[in-house]
Design a protein around this motif. Structure first.
Motif, mmCIF file in Angstrom:
data_model
loop_
_atom_site.group_PDB
_atom_site.id
_atom_site.type_symbol
_atom_site.label_atom_id
_atom_site.label_comp_id
_atom_site.label_asym_id
_atom_site.label_seq_id
_atom_site.Cartn_x
_atom_site.Cartn_y
_atom_site.Cartn_z
ATOM 1 N N LEU A 72 0.798 -1.216 -0.101
ATOM 2 C CA LEU A 72 0.048 0.199 -0.057
ATOM 3 C C LEU A 72 1.077 1.080 0.051
ATOM 4 O O LEU A 72 1.741 1.283 0.785
ATOM 5 C CB LEU A 72 -0.832 0.070 1.197
ATOM 6 N N ASN A 73 0.738 2.203 -1.052
ATOM 7 C CA ASN A 73 1.347 3.486 -0.871
ATOM 8 C C ASN A 73 0.935 4.307 0.285
ATOM 9 O O ASN A 73 -0.142 3.856 1.182
ATOM 10 C CB ASN A 73 1.402 3.967 -2.026
ATOM 11 N N CYS A 74 1.376 5.443 0.467
ATOM 12 C CA CYS A 74 0.912 6.356 1.668
ATOM 13 C C CYS A 74 -0.380 6.789 1.603
ATOM 14 O O CYS A 74 -1.007 6.824 2.706
ATOM 15 C CB CYS A 74 2.007 7.442 1.816
ATOM 16 N N LYS A 92 -5.905 6.120 3.858
ATOM 17 C CA LYS A 92 -7.330 5.923 3.897
ATOM 18 C C LYS A 92 -7.794 4.991 4.834
ATOM 19 O O LYS A 92 -8.953 5.168 5.167
ATOM 20 C CB LYS A 92 -7.709 5.482 2.336
ATOM 21 N N LEU A 93 -7.270 3.896 5.049
ATOM 22 C CA LEU A 93 -7.586 2.785 5.891
ATOM 23 C C LEU A 93 -7.384 3.336 7.349
ATOM 24 O O LEU A 93 -8.322 3.273 8.150
ATOM 25 C CB LEU A 93 -6.695 1.505 5.677
ATOM 26 N N PHE A 115 3.339 0.118 2.813
ATOM 27 C CA PHE A 115 3.121 -0.734 3.520
ATOM 28 C C PHE A 115 2.774 -2.028 3.053
ATOM 29 O O PHE A 115 2.039 -2.300 2.181
ATOM 30 C CB PHE A 115 2.046 -0.196 4.437
ATOM 31 N N ASP A 116 3.190 -3.285 3.671
ATOM 32 C CA ASP A 116 2.587 -4.675 3.437
ATOM 33 C C ASP A 116 1.138 -4.563 4.000
ATOM 34 O O ASP A 116 0.686 -4.226 5.197
ATOM 35 C CB ASP A 116 3.252 -5.699 4.313
ATOM 36 N N GLU A 117 0.163 -4.924 3.082
ATOM 37 C CA GLU A 117 -1.167 -4.961 3.373
ATOM 38 C C GLU A 117 -1.692 -5.662 4.589
ATOM 39 O O GLU A 117 -2.654 -5.299 5.365
ATOM 40 C CB GLU A 117 -1.878 -5.397 1.991
#
Length: 613
Positions: A371-373, A378-379, A422-424
């Protein structure tokens, strides 16, 4: 009291009676600089009648939730009657503990006088408490005497025994050797006095609790409930001024490079042979002036031993951090930092090596989504929205910027580096680490009457980080790679402390512990920033602390009350019992069934290498 005693004005009596009737605290000045203080209605009161006022002796009584400090020419019997009438609905008996200094005694002795065969539990609590001072001062003794005379030799009893029997009052007299000053009264032993008045405060509450427990049934679940609830203006001001200095310092931000991404590129371009040249934010304060402000704060005027201990510890931490900012970029930065964050404990170093021995290689899984920044933000925003509803007065927000390393929290803000990914599978764990722990404890701290609850007690990082890593485990996101990272931070700190330079530690992480070049760089950067910061070892140390605490049956609820360290848990528990602090809002992930199952496993005890989800 003798007929020559001065009567208290009826207006004062009526005023006290009305406030007690309304259930309000009483802070009533008495003639000749006396003071009546009632924080809440309790079936006991401490009394100091003085001829020559001793401010330090008076401070002993001010540690209690209910006391009278008064000129010995004043007849306080009507005040006692008023107080007893107010508590008579809830309590059948009333305890008066009268204290006075006995400087002429040759022995380091506390003399406790009581009626025959009365309240043995209370007497023993006083004796055991005062004799515990033997750890600080040799040959202290507490002697219990059955006596009809339970007041200073030059005074008449506050209430005579016949009236005491009719009214259900027990009077205990305690003559105290003022060990906190020299025999000629020219020197005051300030450091000993701090310990002395802390022991006094604890001892009196325990003694009163024994009386209440026997005489009035068990109305209180813990003796700590008998402590003060209110915080006076002197304490509030000292706490606020400390918080303002700490807030303006922004220590970690000013100790973290602003060019870590650029230096990574240069370090790589130079084949890892040239030391990085880290740059930092300008320091927009004068540490010397801040230290002057710091020591102008009158913490010595704070009467509450628990809060005074907290404030004094925080002041020392701030002073050291200000010195570190002065020494930023030099070896002195690290040496001062060692006294704050410590060097690597053998037990923590052994645990780190055990983890790396069991998991020698980085775990790689095919198909892992990064996941990008912006995707991560968003999460995280969903979790932030939940806590925004819980804390509507606080502004919880997310910022994506280029001057932070990775991901970090600043109060209610989640800061994310604009180049990080980031690793999802780790996203939820990271969110619960940063938002569900660091931001939540800050928000809970903001609900408390003490600013230190959100600014952080001395050394709070260790418990905070340990609790945050436990959150990662509980939500099922504590991976091999994460545990290897925590362990390797300890290895890197140990390497730096043993004298290795940045490049040597970087190569150690790459070659012996199989970390990628970029990760080895960022671990090393965090450890060598500012001139050397051992703080990163506290993540694993804190994790071990929290594991031990949970296994021993500790309440997880307490740990979310604010930001403090393991050695402060009992103080926080005391302040909660006393009603000084309010209960914490707990993280919502604790409601998940799988989280509750993992928490049960922790209660039974688990090896640190078994935390991998």
């Amino acid at each position: 009291m003798p007929n020559t005693a001065t009567a208290i004005d009826s207006f004062i009596i009526d005023s006290v009676k009305e406030r007690l009737k309304q259930g309000k605290p009483v802070v009533q000045e008495l003639p000749n600089n006396g003071l009546l203080f009632i924080d809440k209605l309790l079936p006991f009161i401490c009394v100091y009648r003085y001829k020559d006022y001793d401010p330090h002796f008076a401070k002993l009584l001010k540690t209690q939730a209910t006391f009278i400090i008064v000129d010995d020419s004043i007849d306080i019997a009507p005040l006692i009657d008023t107080i007893q009438d107010a508590i008579s609905t809830d309590f059948s008996s009333f305890l008066i503990m009268e204290f006075w200094p006995e400087p002429n005694s040759e022995k380091a002795e506390f003399s406790i006088s009581c009626p025959k065969a009365k309240a043995p539990g209370t007497m023993n609590a006083l004796k055991e408490g005062f004799e515990s001072l033997n750890d600080l001062y040799p040959n202290i003794a507490a002697v219990i005497e059955e006596s009809e005379t339970r007041c200073p030799a030059h005074l008449e009893p506050i209430i005579y025994d016949d009236d005491c029997k009719k009214k259900g009052i027990l009077i205990i007299g305690i003559a105290i050797k003022p060990l906190y000053r020299s025999l000629d009264n020219t020197s005051h032993y300030a450091l000993f006095f701090r310990e002395f008045y802390t022991v006094f405060s604890e001892t009196v509450k325990r003694a009163a609790y024994e009386f209440i427990r026997i005489q009035n049934a068990d109305l209180f679940e813990n003796y700590l409930i008998l402590g003060k609830t209110s915080i006076d203006e002197v304490t509030k001001k000292a706490d606020k001024e400390l918080a303002l200095i700490n807030e303006g310092m922004s220590f970690l931000l000013r100790a973290t490079p602003v060019n870590s991404n650029e230096e990574w590129q240069r370090f790589k371009k130079n084949n890892f042979r040239k030391l990085p040249n880290f740059k930092y934010r300008l320091i927009a304060l004068d540490p010397e002036l801040e230290k002057r402000r710091l020591y102008n704060i009158p913490i010595d005027k704070v009467d509450d031993p628990a809060i005074a201990y907290i404030l004094r510890g925080k002041r020392l931490e701030i002073e050291k951090q200000l010195t570190m900012l002065e020494e930023r970029g030099t070896k002195n930065f690290r040496f001062v930092g060692n006294s704050l964050y410590g060097t690597t404990k053998k037990s923590v170093y052994r645990a780190a090596r055990k983890i790396l021995k069991k998991f020698p290689e980085r775990e790689t899984k095919k198909g892992a989504v990064r996941l990008n920044c912006h995707q991560f933000a968003k999460l995280a925003q969903k979790e932030m929205d939940y806590y925004n509803d819980k804390f509507p007065d606080l502004d919880l927000s997310i910022e994506i910027r280029n001057d932070v390393a990775g991901i970090m929290v600043s109060k209610t803000k989640l800061l994310i580096n604009d180049e990080v990914s980031f690793d999802e599978r780790r996203a939820d764990a990271l969110i619960q680490h940063e938002v569900g722990t660091h931001i939540l404890t800050y928000c809970n701290g903001r609900r408390q009457p003490l600013c230190q609850m959100y600014e952080g007690f001395e050394g709070y990082d260790q418990l905070q980080e340990g609790l945050a890593v436990i959150a990662e485990y509980l939500v099922g996101g504590l991976t091999v790679n994460r545990m290897r990272l925590l362990a390797t931070r300890v290895i890197a700190v140990k390497s730096m402390s043993d004298g290795a330079d940045f490049i040597e530690t970087f190569q150690l992480l790459r070659r012996r512990y199989n970390f990628s070049e970029r990760i080895a760089y960022y671990i090393s950067m965090r450890v060598y920033r500012g001139g050397g910061l051992t703080k990163d070892a506290v993540y694993l140390a804190g994790l071990m602390d929290v594991l031990e605490y949970i296994e021993k049956g500790g309440k997880l609820d307490y740990l979310y009350t604010g930001k403090f360290n393991v050695n402060h848990i009992e103080l926080v528990e005391e302040l909660l019992y006393r009603g000084v602090l309010v209960k914490a809002e707990l993280p919502r992930f604790l409601e998940r069934k799988d989280v509750q199952k993992r928490l049960k496993k922790l209660r039974k005890g688990i090896d640190i290498t078994e935390l991998i989800n």
